[in-house]
Write a protein that holds these residues in place. Sequence first.
Motif, PDB file in Angstrom:
ATOM      1  N   VAL A  69      -3.600  26.358  17.053  1.00 20.29           N
ATOM      2  CA  VAL A  69      -2.271  26.173  16.526  1.00 20.29           C
ATOM      3  C   VAL A  69      -1.334  25.656  16.845  1.00 20.29           C
ATOM      4  O   VAL A  69      -0.849  25.193  17.627  1.00 20.29           O
ATOM      5  CB  VAL A  69      -2.156  27.193  16.213  1.00 20.29           C
ATOM      6  CG1 VAL A  69       0.001  27.587  15.930  1.00 20.29           C
ATOM      7  CG2 VAL A  69      -2.884  28.285  16.163  1.00 20.29           C
ATOM      8  N   VAL A  70      -1.245  24.721  16.135  1.00 18.14           N
ATOM      9  CA  VAL A  70      -0.394  23.662  16.199  1.00 18.14           C
ATOM     10  C   VAL A  70       1.290  23.901  15.868  1.00 18.14           C
ATOM     11  O   VAL A  70       1.641  24.027  14.560  1.00 18.14           O
ATOM     12  CB  VAL A  70      -0.298  21.948  16.209  1.00 18.14           C
ATOM     13  CG1 VAL A  70       0.311  20.990  16.257  1.00 18.14           C
ATOM     14  CG2 VAL A  70      -1.860  21.826  15.990  1.00 18.14           C
ATOM     15  N   ASN A  71       2.649  23.647  16.633  1.00 16.03           N
ATOM     16  CA  ASN A  71       4.056  23.742  16.503  1.00 16.03           C
ATOM     17  C   ASN A  71       4.424  22.922  16.646  1.00 16.03           C
ATOM     18  O   ASN A  71       4.172  22.054  17.591  1.00 16.03           O
ATOM     19  CB  ASN A  71       3.892  25.519  16.291  1.00 16.03           C
ATOM     20  CG  ASN A  71       4.784  25.656  14.822  1.00 16.03           C
ATOM     21  OD1 ASN A  71       5.936  25.239  14.495  1.00 16.03           O
ATOM     22  ND2 ASN A  71       5.019  26.826  15.149  1.00 16.03           N
ATOM     23  N   THR A  72       6.165  22.741  16.357  1.00 11.67           N
ATOM     24  CA  THR A  72       7.212  22.043  16.727  1.00 11.67           C
ATOM     25  C   THR A  72       7.957  22.134  16.461  1.00 11.67           C
ATOM     26  O   THR A  72       7.950  23.560  15.402  1.00 11.67           O
ATOM     27  CB  THR A  72       6.538  20.571  15.294  1.00 11.67           C
ATOM     28  OG1 THR A  72       7.680  19.969  15.706  1.00 11.67           O
ATOM     29  CG2 THR A  72       6.590  20.484  14.405  1.00 11.67           C
ATOM     30  N   LEU A  73       9.141  21.865  17.179  1.00 10.03           N
ATOM     31  CA  LEU A  73      10.299  21.800  16.799  1.00 10.03           C
ATOM     32  C   LEU A  73      11.167  21.229  15.873  1.00 10.03           C
ATOM     33  O   LEU A  73      12.177  21.275  15.470  1.00 10.03           O
ATOM     34  CB  LEU A  73      11.145  22.251  18.102  1.00 10.03           C
ATOM     35  CG  LEU A  73      11.086  23.061  19.614  1.00 10.03           C
ATOM     36  CD1 LEU A  73      11.483  22.593  21.143  1.00 10.03           C
ATOM     37  CD2 LEU A  73      11.268  24.408  19.098  1.00 10.03           C
ATOM     38  N   SER A  74      10.272  20.115  15.478  1.00 10.74           N
ATOM     39  CA  SER A  74      10.980  19.095  14.564  1.00 10.74           C
ATOM     40  C   SER A  74      11.655  19.794  13.666  1.00 10.74           C
ATOM     41  O   SER A  74      13.099  19.246  13.226  1.00 10.74           O
ATOM     42  CB  SER A  74       9.754  18.223  14.271  1.00 10.74           C
ATOM     43  OG  SER A  74       9.452  17.569  15.381  1.00 10.74           O
ATOM     44  N   LYS A  75      11.019  20.612  13.006  1.00  9.28           N
ATOM     45  CA  LYS A  75      11.715  20.541  11.614  1.00  9.28           C
ATOM     46  C   LYS A  75      12.826  22.877  11.845  1.00  9.28           C
ATOM     47  O   LYS A  75      13.607  22.780  10.808  1.00  9.28           O
ATOM     48  CB  LYS A  75      10.388  21.534  10.457  1.00  9.28           C
ATOM     49  CG  LYS A  75       9.961  20.429   9.705  1.00  9.28           C
ATOM     50  CD  LYS A  75       9.391  19.295  10.752  1.00  9.28           C
ATOM     51  CE  LYS A  75       8.714  18.476   9.718  1.00  9.28           C
ATOM     52  NZ  LYS A  75       7.758  17.934  10.787  1.00  9.28           N
ATOM     53  N   ARG A  76      11.970  23.715  12.489  1.00  7.67           N
ATOM     54  CA  ARG A  76      12.567  24.939  13.053  1.00  7.67           C
ATOM     55  C   ARG A  76      14.133  24.625  13.715  1.00  7.67           C
ATOM     56  O   ARG A  76      15.095  25.488  13.607  1.00  7.67           O
ATOM     57  CB  ARG A  76      11.243  25.870  14.038  1.00  7.67           C
ATOM     58  CG  ARG A  76      12.285  26.903  14.690  1.00  7.67           C
ATOM     59  CD  ARG A  76      11.374  26.936  15.967  1.00  7.67           C
ATOM     60  NE  ARG A  76      11.839  28.333  16.329  1.00  7.67           N
ATOM     61  CZ  ARG A  76      12.492  28.290  17.388  1.00  7.67           C
ATOM     62  NH1 ARG A  76      13.721  27.199  18.234  1.00  7.67           N
ATOM     63  NH2 ARG A  76      12.832  29.854  17.992  1.00  7.67           N
ATOM     64  N   SER A  77      13.884  23.877  14.771  1.00  5.32           N
ATOM     65  CA  SER A  77      15.249  23.387  14.765  1.00  5.32           C
ATOM     66  C   SER A  77      15.952  21.744  15.182  1.00  5.32           C
ATOM     67  O   SER A  77      17.309  21.553  15.953  1.00  5.32           O
ATOM     68  CB  SER A  77      14.621  24.142  16.498  1.00  5.32           C
ATOM     69  OG  SER A  77      14.611  24.588  17.245  1.00  5.32           O
ATOM     70  N   SER A  78      15.653  21.612  13.992  1.00  5.08           N
ATOM     71  CA  SER A  78      16.603  20.351  13.684  1.00  5.08           C
ATOM     72  C   SER A  78      16.618  19.218  14.580  1.00  5.08           C
ATOM     73  O   SER A  78      17.272  18.503  14.649  1.00  5.08           O
ATOM     74  CB  SER A  78      17.681  20.466  13.120  1.00  5.08           C
ATOM     75  OG  SER A  78      17.835  21.323  11.710  1.00  5.08           O
ATOM     76  N   MET A  79      15.180  18.695  15.250  1.00  4.96           N
ATOM     77  CA  MET A  79      15.075  17.991  16.318  1.00  4.96           C
ATOM     78  C   MET A  79      14.071  17.514  15.892  1.00  4.96           C
ATOM     79  O   MET A  79      13.085  16.732  17.105  1.00  4.96           O
ATOM     80  CB  MET A  79      14.113  19.032  17.978  1.00  4.96           C
ATOM     81  CG  MET A  79      15.358  20.204  18.327  1.00  4.96           C
ATOM     82  SD  MET A  79      15.299  20.848  19.017  1.00  4.96           S
ATOM     83  CE  MET A  79      14.053  20.767  20.893  1.00  4.96           C
ATOM     84  N   PRO A  80      13.935  16.395  15.300  1.00  9.44           N
ATOM     85  CA  PRO A  80      12.487  15.443  15.159  1.00  9.44           C
ATOM     86  C   PRO A  80      12.401  14.631  15.832  1.00  9.44           C
ATOM     87  O   PRO A  80      11.892  13.596  16.844  1.00  9.44           O
ATOM     88  CB  PRO A  80      12.419  14.635  13.202  1.00  9.44           C
ATOM     89  CG  PRO A  80      14.682  15.070  12.851  1.00  9.44           C
ATOM     90  CD  PRO A  80      14.806  16.306  13.869  1.00  9.44           C
ATOM     91  N   GLY A  81      13.431  14.628  16.319  1.00  8.41           N
ATOM     92  CA  GLY A  81      13.686  12.608  17.355  1.00  8.41           C
ATOM     93  C   GLY A  81      13.470  13.485  18.969  1.00  8.41           C
ATOM     94  O   GLY A  81      12.966  12.522  19.464  1.00  8.41           O
ATOM     95  N   TYR A  82      13.585  14.602  19.108  1.00 12.08           N
ATOM     96  CA  TYR A  82      12.774  15.128  20.377  1.00 12.08           C
ATOM     97  C   TYR A  82      11.737  14.716  20.060  1.00 12.08           C
ATOM     98  O   TYR A  82      11.330  15.152  21.837  1.00 12.08           O
ATOM     99  CB  TYR A  82      13.419  16.313  20.509  1.00 12.08           C
ATOM    100  CG  TYR A  82      15.247  17.052  20.970  1.00 12.08           C
ATOM    101  CD1 TYR A  82      15.462  16.889  22.104  1.00 12.08           C
ATOM    102  CD2 TYR A  82      16.120  16.026  19.366  1.00 12.08           C
ATOM    103  CE1 TYR A  82      17.117  17.245  21.921  1.00 12.08           C
ATOM    104  CE2 TYR A  82      17.604  16.498  19.742  1.00 12.08           C
ATOM    105  CZ  TYR A  82      18.181  17.264  21.189  1.00 12.08           C
ATOM    106  OH  TYR A  82      19.550  17.224  21.389  1.00 12.08           O
ATOM    107  N   ARG A  83      10.941  14.908  19.496  1.00  9.25           N
ATOM    108  CA  ARG A  83       9.430  15.342  20.129  1.00  9.25           C
ATOM    109  C   ARG A  83       9.284  16.102  20.770  1.00  9.25           C
ATOM    110  O   ARG A  83       8.845  15.105  21.853  1.00  9.25           O
ATOM    111  CB  ARG A  83       9.030  13.412  19.768  1.00  9.25           C
ATOM    112  CG  ARG A  83       9.617  12.168  19.152  1.00  9.25           C
ATOM    113  CD  ARG A  83       9.313  12.646  18.004  1.00  9.25           C
ATOM    114  NE  ARG A  83       8.317  12.977  17.469  1.00  9.25           N
ATOM    115  CZ  ARG A  83       7.626  13.674  16.407  1.00  9.25           C
ATOM    116  NH1 ARG A  83       8.777  14.526  16.255  1.00  9.25           N
ATOM    117  NH2 ARG A  83       6.050  13.497  16.347  1.00  9.25           N
ATOM    118  N   SER A  84       9.143  17.030  20.546  1.00 10.14           N
ATOM    119  CA  SER A  84       8.866  18.456  20.758  1.00 10.14           C
ATOM    120  C   SER A  84       8.013  19.301  20.284  1.00 10.14           C
ATOM    121  O   SER A  84       8.346  20.381  18.813  1.00 10.14           O
ATOM    122  CB  SER A  84       9.795  18.610  21.667  1.00 10.14           C
ATOM    123  OG  SER A  84       9.734  19.987  23.148  1.00 10.14           O
TER     124      SER A  84
END
Length: 427
Positions: A244-259
């Motif tokens: 399973v792949v997930n990201t903080l980009s959408k959830r936490s408004s962090m697209p530029g952090y790349r995490s």
Amino acid sequence: MPPAFARNPVLARTGSYPFQRLSDARTVVAARPDAPRLLDFGTGEPREPTPAFIREALVAAVQEETVSAYPLAAGLPELRRAVADWIARRFGVAVHADRHVLPTLGSKELVFSLPQVLVDREGGRDLVGVPQPAYPVYERGARYAGADVLDLPLVEERGFLPDLDAIPAEAWARLALLWTNYPNNPTAAVADRGWYREAAAACREHGVVLASDEAYSELWFRGEAPDSALQIGESGDELTGVLVVNTLSKRSSMPGYRSGFVAGDADLIAALRRFRPSVGVAPQRFVQHAAVAAWGDEDHVAAVREVYREKLRVLQPGLDALGLQTAGGDASFFRWLRLPADWAAARWAAAALDDAGTAQLVALLTDGDAADRGSAAFAACLLHAGVVAAPGAFFGPAGEGYVRMALVPTLEDCRAAAERLAALAAA
């Protein structure tokens, strides 16, 4: 004449990236002397402020790291623990931070590179299953890994789920990897844990890895929180053959952090640990410290969900006025919209299609096929009026007849877009 240096032929076969074409078209419109102010619903890039406590955690980590060190491919132990704790709270599944979790550089890099780890052309596992319509990177990652692609049509009558029973035996024998993506981009549909169990069982029977891209799991407009493929069992040891792949980009408004992270089957995570030092895609250590803070808090996520719900509320009258019907689900921050059958005959669209500038936009959006009168032409007409949407064809042939709108502009711009769409309809 310069020498003809070699090129990977996949580069030519895949063409330009669809959302780069959309960016080029936006630039053309913005450069016009009479250009309207662009209201951009095209790319799914959150534009909400990154919460202050996350930014503060990043700054503190930078200040504390007086000597900058290369990040390890396995990531910081505290980040792996934060992800494992979040999975336990959110999905009720106990995963081991060291055996089942690996930080990633957002989710896109993992989506692109996973076939390089799993595809075995010599062993006959040279096929990757990709939803249709879908985020373009599933196919592109497969192609660059030397794999063939099996399109898995998402059946609208089944809630935009693929019919895995329709996969022929010879395809199962060649599959190395099967991608699934819920909440779905572009349709916003969801899958429940019962479907995930069935999909995982089918993949295990045939020795295929099931990879679930869940980048939008924390965003939904209505209903219950979406399920995860992690919920096929109660612990990480029950995730055999599943990632399973997930990201903080959408959830936490962090697209530029790349995490982000990948979690699941311990043997597959171990294989990724062996692969990833070669490509150097671990997030920076200070970003990982900010990610620890982000995974540990839910209040900011609940708040951003409410913002997207309000954006939909103010935009919906404009969509209705133009006859754009919601065809997908209620998760993510996307609207998957079916084009009206006679849209090109509407006065506003006919006027736009008669404009030479619109033909240029269509050519850009279609990578040169200016004869297109489908979703790219509709998106070009909207762009002519200063409203940016993604043509459904960006997501594959099954996306034709639709457009996708990402509710990422500000609330004020969503309201302005509704007014502009209503004005077009009334013209």
